[in-house]
Design an enzyme around this catalytic site. Structure first.
Site, PDB file in Angstrom:
ATOM      1  N   LYS A 123     -86.550  17.082  76.427  1.00 53.02           N
ATOM      2  CA  LYS A 123     -87.060  18.466  77.033  1.00 53.02           C
ATOM      3  C   LYS A 123     -86.659  18.545  78.288  1.00 53.02           C
ATOM      4  CE  LYS A 123     -89.202  20.693  73.413  1.00 53.02           C
ATOM      5  NZ  LYS A 123     -88.542  21.973  72.896  1.00 53.02           N
ATOM      6  N   SER A 134     -90.372  30.731  61.887  1.00 51.42           N
ATOM      7  CA  SER A 134     -91.118  30.709  60.726  1.00 51.42           C
ATOM      8  C   SER A 134     -92.785  30.373  60.725  1.00 51.42           C
ATOM      9  CB  SER A 134     -90.612  29.887  59.487  1.00 51.42           C
ATOM     10  OG  SER A 134     -90.513  28.512  59.762  1.00 51.42           O
ATOM     11  N   TYR A 178     -89.344  12.630  73.449  1.00 50.41           N
ATOM     12  CA  TYR A 178     -89.563  14.153  73.317  1.00 50.41           C
ATOM     13  C   TYR A 178     -89.486  14.854  74.766  1.00 50.41           C
ATOM     14  CZ  TYR A 178     -92.347  18.475  72.972  1.00 50.41           C
ATOM     15  OH  TYR A 178     -92.601  19.689  72.898  1.00 50.41           O
ATOM     16  N   SER A 184     -91.406  22.052  77.183  1.00 49.05           N
ATOM     17  CA  SER A 184     -92.716  21.413  77.259  1.00 49.05           C
ATOM     18  C   SER A 184     -93.164  20.637  78.683  1.00 49.05           C
ATOM     19  CB  SER A 184     -92.794  20.359  76.213  1.00 49.05           C
ATOM     20  OG  SER A 184     -94.107  19.780  76.341  1.00 49.05           O
ATOM     21  N   GLY A 199     -86.650  28.465  64.379  1.00 56.56           N
ATOM     22  CA  GLY A 199     -88.361  27.919  64.153  1.00 56.56           C
ATOM     23  C   GLY A 199     -89.075  29.030  64.356  1.00 56.56           C
TER      24      GLY A 199
HETATM   25  N1  LIG Z   1     -97.516  23.673  70.350  1.00 57.39           N
HETATM   26  C1  LIG Z   1     -97.619  22.902  71.555  1.00 57.39           C
HETATM   27  O1  LIG Z   1     -98.611  22.479  72.090  1.00 57.39           O
HETATM   28  C2  LIG Z   1     -96.201  22.819  72.234  1.00 57.39           C
HETATM   29  C3  LIG Z   1     -96.165  22.257  73.560  1.00 57.39           C
HETATM   30  C4  LIG Z   1     -95.100  22.334  74.410  1.00 57.39           C
HETATM   31  C5  LIG Z   1     -93.949  22.833  73.959  1.00 57.39           C
HETATM   32  N2  LIG Z   1     -93.873  23.210  72.519  1.00 57.39           N
HETATM   33  C6  LIG Z   1     -92.561  23.551  72.079  1.00 57.39           C
HETATM   34  O2  LIG Z   1     -92.735  24.698  71.457  1.00 57.39           O
HETATM   35  C7  LIG Z   1     -91.808  24.975  70.415  1.00 57.39           C
HETATM   36  C8  LIG Z   1     -92.513  25.146  69.218  1.00 57.39           C
HETATM   37  O3  LIG Z   1     -93.533  24.662  69.007  1.00 57.39           O
HETATM   38  P1  LIG Z   1     -94.689  24.787  67.698  1.00 57.39           P
HETATM   39  O4  LIG Z   1     -95.958  24.362  68.410  1.00 57.39           O
HETATM   40  O5  LIG Z   1     -94.651  26.227  67.257  1.00 57.39           O
HETATM   41  O6  LIG Z   1     -94.170  23.961  66.544  1.00 57.39           O
HETATM   42  P2  LIG Z   1     -94.321  24.114  64.712  1.00 57.39           P
HETATM   43  O7  LIG Z   1     -95.629  24.817  64.727  1.00 57.39           O
HETATM   44  O8  LIG Z   1     -94.438  22.771  64.559  1.00 57.39           O
HETATM   45  O9  LIG Z   1     -93.323  25.053  64.496  1.00 57.39           O
HETATM   46  C9  LIG Z   1     -92.087  24.301  64.289  1.00 57.39           C
HETATM   47  C10 LIG Z   1     -90.697  25.409  63.812  1.00 57.39           C
HETATM   48  O10 LIG Z   1     -89.693  24.870  64.260  1.00 57.39           O
HETATM   49  C11 LIG Z   1     -89.104  24.777  62.776  1.00 57.39           C
HETATM   50  N3  LIG Z   1     -88.243  23.564  62.678  1.00 57.39           N
HETATM   51  C12 LIG Z   1     -88.834  22.042  63.022  1.00 57.39           C
HETATM   52  N4  LIG Z   1     -87.881  21.277  62.669  1.00 57.39           N
HETATM   53  C13 LIG Z   1     -86.732  22.099  62.569  1.00 57.39           C
HETATM   54  C14 LIG Z   1     -85.191  21.731  62.355  1.00 57.39           C
HETATM   55  N5  LIG Z   1     -84.892  20.347  62.253  1.00 57.39           N
HETATM   56  N6  LIG Z   1     -84.231  22.628  62.106  1.00 57.39           N
HETATM   57  C15 LIG Z   1     -84.843  23.806  62.124  1.00 57.39           C
HETATM   58  N7  LIG Z   1     -86.205  24.490  62.521  1.00 57.39           N
HETATM   59  C16 LIG Z   1     -87.014  23.449  62.372  1.00 57.39           C
HETATM   60  C17 LIG Z   1     -90.130  24.605  61.784  1.00 57.39           C
HETATM   61  O11 LIG Z   1     -89.841  25.341  60.610  1.00 57.39           O
HETATM   62  P3  LIG Z   1     -89.310  24.232  59.371  1.00 57.39           P
HETATM   63  O12 LIG Z   1     -90.364  23.327  59.053  1.00 57.39           O
HETATM   64  O13 LIG Z   1     -89.105  25.139  58.275  1.00 57.39           O
HETATM   65  O14 LIG Z   1     -88.022  23.708  59.579  1.00 57.39           O
HETATM   66  C18 LIG Z   1     -91.186  25.721  62.484  1.00 57.39           C
HETATM   67  O15 LIG Z   1     -90.739  27.098  62.095  1.00 57.39           O
HETATM   68  C19 LIG Z   1     -91.050  23.589  70.135  1.00 57.39           C
HETATM   69  O16 LIG Z   1     -89.818  23.413  70.797  1.00 57.39           O
HETATM   70  C20 LIG Z   1     -92.216  22.735  70.640  1.00 57.39           C
HETATM   71  O17 LIG Z   1     -91.590  21.418  71.353  1.00 57.39           O
HETATM   72  C21 LIG Z   1     -95.029  23.274  71.599  1.00 57.39           C
END
Ligand SMILES: NC(=O)c1ccc[n+]([C@@H]2O[C@H](COP(=O)([O-])OP(=O)(O)OC[C@H]3O[C@@H](n4cnc5c(N)ncnc54)[C@H](OP(=O)(O)O)[C@@H]3O)[C@@H](O)[C@H]2O)c1
Length: 253
Positions: free
Chosen positions: A166, A21, A162, A149, A19
């Site tokens: 986690k 990207s 979820y 998370s 992820g």
């Molecule tokens: N943002 C928050 O508030 C938050 C809070 C707590 C925890 N987190 C955790 O932090 C991490 C990153 O979150 P984020 O907010 O940066 O998410 P995001 O902006 O939605 O980005 C998700 C990334 O994961 C990739 N991805 C999604 N499904 C995938 C799959 N099946 N296989 C491979 N790659 C996949 C996406 O690329 P593609 O679409 O190209 O696959 C993208 O690069 C996650 O584990 C999330 O649970 C985030």
């Protein structure tokens, strides 16, 4: 090199980020690439390629793009093989790819959705850690970072699958730290709310203030604010830290 640069040094390290990207993964990829090489792996190859190109232009480091669905066990072997073929090693894996779909009521959660959430947030990180962790042990060093998370500690009613996945990841971190110690460290990087694509589902225009009022910092994080904790866990600055949870969450109540 200054004292802090030395402490957090990742020169010539290879960092594999699922992820990478978008969102938090993209920020961590840029940060890691300022020192060494990175592998950006996600489902959308165009996004991976364009991010890799941007990273190479900005940092001068090598960035490899790889298309993979992290929830599919057998696709992870290919990711690991391609990375070792290209670089001969992996110093850090960041199990970052994740998804947190919201729903109105529990009966709206289908078996397919439940499985997809668990596969991506828990099963994939297990398989990738198993594959790379063994090789890291053979190489005598390595750091694995599992992005979890605060939902795993304070599960809201709208994120139960979820949160459970986690929470499993938190437990897995501790077990993997025992499995791969003493040469390889495994830690959880626990995120609170960040303004990535994920936050688009939160209707922030309406109640930005109320939503985050209970956090000590009373706001959501900007994606770049995950980087310090990630560099700490990736580098030798955290050489006596393993099996632990590092929270970068704005201070949850
Ligand atoms: N943002 C928050 O508030 C938050 C809070 C707590 C925890 N987190 C955790 O932090 C991490 C990153 O979150 P984020 O907010 O940066 O998410 P995001 O902006 O939605 O980005 C998700 C990334 O994961 C990739 N991805 C999604 N499904 C995938 C799959 N099946 N296989 C491979 N790659 C996949 C996406 O690329 P593609 O679409 O190209 O696959 C993208 O690069 C996650 O584990 C999330 O649970 C985030």
């Amino acid at each position: 090199m200054g004292y802090a640069d030395q402490l957090f040094d990742l020169t010539d390290r290879v960092v594999l980020i699922t992820g990478g990207s978008r969102g938090l993964g993209r920020e961590m990829a840029f940060a890691a690439a300022h020192c060494g090489a990175v592998v950006i792996a996600s489902r959308n190859m165009d996004n991976c390629l364009s991010t890799a190109k941007e990273i190479e232009a900005e940092t001068g480091s090598t960035a490899m793009a790889y298309q993979v669905h992290v929830g599919r066990w057998d696709q992870l072997d290919g990711l690991v093989e391609a990375t070792y073929d290209r670089f001969g090693k992996v110093d850090t894996v960041i199990n970052n790819a994740g998804m947190s779909p919201l729903y109105e009521k529990l009966t709206d959660v289908t078996e397919k959705l439940f499985d997809a959430v668990v596969n991506l947030n828990l099963k994939g990180p297990f398989r990738l850690s198993a594959l790379v962790g063994e090789r890291m042990v053979a190489a005598g060093r390595g750091s694995i970072i599992n992005v979890s998370s605060t939902g795993s500690l304070r599960p809201g009613a709208d994120i139960i699958p979820y949160a459970a996945a986690k929470a499993g990841l938190n437990a897995m971190t501790e077990g993997l730290a025992r499995a791969f110690g003493p040469s390889v460290r495994v830690n959880t990087l626990m995120a609170g709310p960040y303004l990535t694509d994920v936050s688009k589902a939160w209707n922030l225009d309406q109640d930005q203030t109320n939503r985050f009022a209970q956090l000590s910092l009373q706001r959501a994080g900007n994606p770049s604010e995950i980087v310090g904790a990630a560099l700490f866990l990736a580098s030798d600055a955290s050489s006596f830290t393993t099996g632990s949870i590092v929270r970068a969450d704005g201070g949850i109540p």
